[in-house]
Design a protein around this motif. Structure first.
Motif, PDB file in Angstrom:
ATOM      1  N   ASP A   1       7.662  -3.638 -11.567  1.00  0.00           N
ATOM      2  CA  ASP A   1       7.301  -2.261 -11.903  1.00  0.00           C
ATOM      3  C   ASP A   1       5.915  -1.926 -11.348  1.00  0.00           C
ATOM      4  O   ASP A   1       5.019  -2.781 -11.320  1.00  0.00           O
ATOM      5  CB  ASP A   1       7.297  -2.051 -13.418  1.00  0.00           C
ATOM      6  CG  ASP A   1       8.697  -2.075 -14.017  1.00  0.00           C
ATOM      7  OD1 ASP A   1       9.660  -1.764 -13.286  1.00  0.00           O
ATOM      8  OD2 ASP A   1       8.825  -2.417 -15.209  1.00  0.00           O
ATOM      9  N   ILE A   2       5.743  -0.685 -10.926  1.00  0.00           N
ATOM     10  CA  ILE A   2       4.439  -0.185 -10.506  1.00  0.00           C
ATOM     11  C   ILE A   2       3.953   0.784 -11.572  1.00  0.00           C
ATOM     12  O   ILE A   2       4.634   1.762 -11.884  1.00  0.00           O
ATOM     13  CB  ILE A   2       4.521   0.540  -9.152  1.00  0.00           C
ATOM     14  CG1 ILE A   2       5.104  -0.379  -8.078  1.00  0.00           C
ATOM     15  CG2 ILE A   2       3.134   1.041  -8.727  1.00  0.00           C
ATOM     16  CD1 ILE A   2       5.287   0.297  -6.734  1.00  0.00           C
TER      17      ILE A   2
ATOM     18  N   THR B   1      -3.597  -0.339  -8.462  1.00  0.00           N
ATOM     19  CA  THR B   1      -4.105  -0.243  -7.103  1.00  0.00           C
ATOM     20  C   THR B   1      -3.267  -1.183  -6.236  1.00  0.00           C
ATOM     21  O   THR B   1      -2.532  -2.029  -6.754  1.00  0.00           O
ATOM     22  CB  THR B   1      -5.576  -0.655  -7.013  1.00  0.00           C
ATOM     23  OG1 THR B   1      -5.680  -2.040  -7.409  1.00  0.00           O
ATOM     24  CG2 THR B   1      -6.442   0.205  -7.920  1.00  0.00           C
ATOM     25  N   SER B   2      -3.382  -1.068  -4.932  1.00  0.00           N
ATOM     26  CA  SER B   2      -2.652  -2.007  -4.083  1.00  0.00           C
ATOM     27  C   SER B   2      -3.141  -3.433  -4.318  1.00  0.00           C
ATOM     28  O   SER B   2      -2.368  -4.387  -4.205  1.00  0.00           O
ATOM     29  CB  SER B   2      -2.799  -1.632  -2.611  1.00  0.00           C
ATOM     30  OG  SER B   2      -4.135  -1.721  -2.180  1.00  0.00           O
ATOM     31  N   SER B   3      -4.411  -3.603  -4.686  1.00  0.00           N
ATOM     32  CA  SER B   3      -4.955  -4.927  -4.949  1.00  0.00           C
ATOM     33  C   SER B   3      -4.304  -5.562  -6.174  1.00  0.00           C
ATOM     34  O   SER B   3      -3.899  -6.733  -6.145  1.00  0.00           O
ATOM     35  CB  SER B   3      -6.473  -4.845  -5.143  1.00  0.00           C
ATOM     36  OG  SER B   3      -7.015  -6.097  -5.454  1.00  0.00           O
ATOM     37  N   LEU B   4      -4.199  -4.809  -7.251  1.00  0.00           N
ATOM     38  CA  LEU B   4      -3.572  -5.340  -8.464  1.00  0.00           C
ATOM     39  C   LEU B   4      -2.100  -5.665  -8.231  1.00  0.00           C
ATOM     40  O   LEU B   4      -1.603  -6.710  -8.655  1.00  0.00           O
ATOM     41  CB  LEU B   4      -3.704  -4.329  -9.612  1.00  0.00           C
ATOM     42  CG  LEU B   4      -5.114  -4.071 -10.146  1.00  0.00           C
ATOM     43  CD1 LEU B   4      -5.094  -2.909 -11.136  1.00  0.00           C
ATOM     44  CD2 LEU B   4      -5.668  -5.329 -10.805  1.00  0.00           C
ATOM     45  N   LEU B   5      -1.410  -4.767  -7.544  1.00  0.00           N
ATOM     46  CA  LEU B   5       0.003  -4.986  -7.270  1.00  0.00           C
ATOM     47  C   LEU B   5       0.197  -6.175  -6.326  1.00  0.00           C
ATOM     48  O   LEU B   5       1.135  -6.968  -6.490  1.00  0.00           O
ATOM     49  CB  LEU B   5       0.605  -3.715  -6.672  1.00  0.00           C
ATOM     50  CG  LEU B   5       2.112  -3.705  -6.432  1.00  0.00           C
ATOM     51  CD1 LEU B   5       2.877  -3.970  -7.733  1.00  0.00           C
ATOM     52  CD2 LEU B   5       2.540  -2.382  -5.819  1.00  0.00           C
TER      53      LEU B   5
ATOM     54  N   GLN C   1       0.822  -1.214   0.000  1.00  0.00           N
ATOM     55  CA  GLN C   1       0.000   0.000   0.000  1.00  0.00           C
ATOM     56  C   GLN C   1       0.855   1.264   0.000  1.00  0.00           C
ATOM     57  O   GLN C   1       0.610   2.198  -0.767  1.00  0.00           O
ATOM     58  CB  GLN C   1      -0.929  -0.018   1.221  1.00  0.00           C
ATOM     59  CG  GLN C   1      -2.009  -1.092   1.122  1.00  0.00           C
ATOM     60  CD  GLN C   1      -2.567  -1.443   2.489  1.00  0.00           C
ATOM     61  OE1 GLN C   1      -1.836  -1.826   3.399  1.00  0.00           O
ATOM     62  NE2 GLN C   1      -3.882  -1.333   2.638  1.00  0.00           N
ATOM     63  N   TRP C   2       1.879   1.291   0.838  1.00  0.00           N
ATOM     64  CA  TRP C   2       2.692   2.496   0.947  1.00  0.00           C
ATOM     65  C   TRP C   2       3.543   2.742  -0.296  1.00  0.00           C
ATOM     66  O   TRP C   2       3.827   3.892  -0.643  1.00  0.00           O
ATOM     67  CB  TRP C   2       3.544   2.452   2.211  1.00  0.00           C
ATOM     68  CG  TRP C   2       2.726   2.748   3.430  1.00  0.00           C
ATOM     69  CD1 TRP C   2       2.286   1.863   4.372  1.00  0.00           C
ATOM     70  CD2 TRP C   2       2.210   4.022   3.814  1.00  0.00           C
ATOM     71  NE1 TRP C   2       1.529   2.498   5.328  1.00  0.00           N
ATOM     72  CE2 TRP C   2       1.471   3.836   5.015  1.00  0.00           C
ATOM     73  CE3 TRP C   2       2.303   5.306   3.289  1.00  0.00           C
ATOM     74  CZ2 TRP C   2       0.831   4.878   5.677  1.00  0.00           C
ATOM     75  CZ3 TRP C   2       1.676   6.348   3.944  1.00  0.00           C
ATOM     76  CH2 TRP C   2       0.951   6.135   5.126  1.00  0.00           C
TER      77      TRP C   2
ATOM     78  N   ASN D   1       7.977   3.892  -8.473  1.00  0.00           N
ATOM     79  CA  ASN D   1       7.825   3.296  -9.801  1.00  0.00           C
ATOM     80  C   ASN D   1       8.255   1.837  -9.846  1.00  0.00           C
ATOM     81  O   ASN D   1       8.109   1.168 -10.864  1.00  0.00           O
ATOM     82  CB  ASN D   1       8.591   4.105 -10.865  1.00  0.00           C
ATOM     83  CG  ASN D   1      10.058   4.274 -10.523  1.00  0.00           C
ATOM     84  OD1 ASN D   1      10.645   3.441  -9.829  1.00  0.00           O
ATOM     85  ND2 ASN D   1      10.654   5.333 -11.023  1.00  0.00           N
ATOM     86  N   LYS D   2       8.783   1.335  -8.720  1.00  0.00           N
ATOM     87  CA  LYS D   2       9.091  -0.079  -8.643  1.00  0.00           C
ATOM     88  C   LYS D   2       9.054  -0.540  -7.198  1.00  0.00           C
ATOM     89  O   LYS D   2       9.197   0.245  -6.253  1.00  0.00           O
ATOM     90  CB  LYS D   2      10.459  -0.387  -9.254  1.00  0.00           C
ATOM     91  CG  LYS D   2      11.642   0.151  -8.458  1.00  0.00           C
ATOM     92  CD  LYS D   2      12.957  -0.250  -9.105  1.00  0.00           C
ATOM     93  CE  LYS D   2      14.148   0.295  -8.299  1.00  0.00           C
ATOM     94  NZ  LYS D   2      15.436  -0.106  -8.908  1.00  0.00           N
ATOM     95  N   THR D   3       8.831  -1.812  -7.025  1.00  0.00           N
ATOM     96  CA  THR D   3       8.905  -2.464  -5.723  1.00  0.00           C
ATOM     97  C   THR D   3       9.366  -3.887  -5.987  1.00  0.00           C
ATOM     98  O   THR D   3      10.020  -4.139  -6.995  1.00  0.00           O
ATOM     99  CB  THR D   3       7.561  -2.392  -4.984  1.00  0.00           C
ATOM    100  OG1 THR D   3       7.726  -2.918  -3.665  1.00  0.00           O
ATOM    101  CG2 THR D   3       6.461  -3.148  -5.697  1.00  0.00           C
TER     102      THR D   3
END
Length: 314
Positions: A159-160, A165-169, A126-127, A134-136
């Motif tokens: 990649d973000i 959304t946090s759900s998709l990620l 979420q954060w 742009n990435k996690t």
């Protein structure tokens, strides 16, 4: 010892951990015990439900433990009696004490949904969206007694997008975690991994979000608010107040504008658009829901409910 021959205790609770448990099963690993959080009441009816990991473990035929605490002698004895070679821990929800971590012969691996040492803590996905990263990614680490502080074994970057959304990620990262877990187990077997200590000076924290934390701060820029809306979708959900009426916002667009109005002021409303002033630029609300009402796109919502220019949301 090959991953298939290791005696593994898997610890996890939510949906995020399920692909990794399934991956261990497909690999033929010997999962001698699955440890998950106790069953809890959920929803308006307060019906007791299983955790997603428990449901999957039942389907796969694994033994299950659901301790209320991981610090009891009973839990220690149970884990010790399983003679595990390795722990695999993913979003379990408990910090394991030193005596528990000392049990497995080959240590404990934790997979965390960030590129550590950034975003240690319970809400890294979420954060990362809220802060417009742009990435996690996923980090596989050796566990110690700290909170996400262990030495790093492997990482996997994701990649973000500007629409995530946090759900998709979350869903992409859960699959990435299962892939990285298998690579990490194979790397440990081949003795090709060198644990790398984290640089604590670069550490950041991702605190748990509560329902009250979903309130929109209109003094922030439209870009920051739009990312905030995506980052807390679905939980805790972004909202604002129109008088006594709570409005939940699911999606919005940023509109570049030099209009200067107090943040939160509705500055334009047509049959299809609702524009709100922010600390910088305008926010065009795209999806909205009144409390106890249905979720609508803004065009349908405005057909039955006008929010006049000059209204101040807060």
């Amino acid at each position: 010892m090959s991953p298939e021959k290791q005696r593994i205790i898997f610890m996890g609770t939510p949906d995020f951990a399920v692909p990794s448990l399934t991956a261990l099963n497909k690999m033929g690993c010997e999962v001698v015990l699955v440890v998950t959080q106790p069953d809890r009441p959920k929803g308006r009816g307060r019906k007791v439900v299983y955790s997603p990991v428990k449901q999957t473990a039942l389907e796969l035929g694994y033994s299950i433990a659901q301790p209320a605490s991981v610090k009891t002698s009973e839990f220690f004895d149970l884990i010790n009696s399983c003679t595990p070679d390795l722990f695999v821990v993913i979003a379990f929800g408990h910090i394991l004490p030193k005596n528990i971590l000392a049990i497995p012969k080959q240590g404990a691996i934790n997979l965390h949904a960030s590129l550590l040492p950034k975003y240690r803590g319970p809400a890294p996905i979420q954060w990362a969206v809220i802060n417009r990263e742009n990435k996690t990614g996923i980090t596989a680490m050796l566990m110690d007694q700290g909170l996400d502080t262990g030495d790093i074994l492997m990482t996997s970057e994701i990649d973000i997008s500007s629409k995530d959304t946090s759900s998709l990620l979350h869903d992409r990262l859960a699959l990435a975690a299962s892939d990285l877990l298998i690579k990490t187990l194979s790397g440990l077997e081949a003795n090709t991994l060198t644990p790398v200590p984290q640089d604590n000076s670069l550490a950041t924290y991702a605190p748990l979000l509560k329902k009250k934390d979903g309130r929109i701060d209109w003094s922030k820029s439209a870009e920051d608010i739009e990312a905030f809306i995506r980052g807390i979708n679905p939980w805790p959900g972004a909202f604002t107040m129109n008088g006594e009426k709570r409005l939940k916002i699911f999606a919005a667009d940023v509109i570049a504008s030099s209009i200067k109005q107090p943040p939160g002021t509705v500055v334009g409303e047509t049959r299809e658009h609702l524009f709100v002033a922010t600390g910088k630029d305008l926010l065009s609300i795209k999806e909205i829901q009144e409390e106890s009402g249905k979720r609508h796109n803004i065009k349908d919502y405005l057909c039955g409910c006008n929010i006049r220019p000059g209204t101040i949301l807060g």
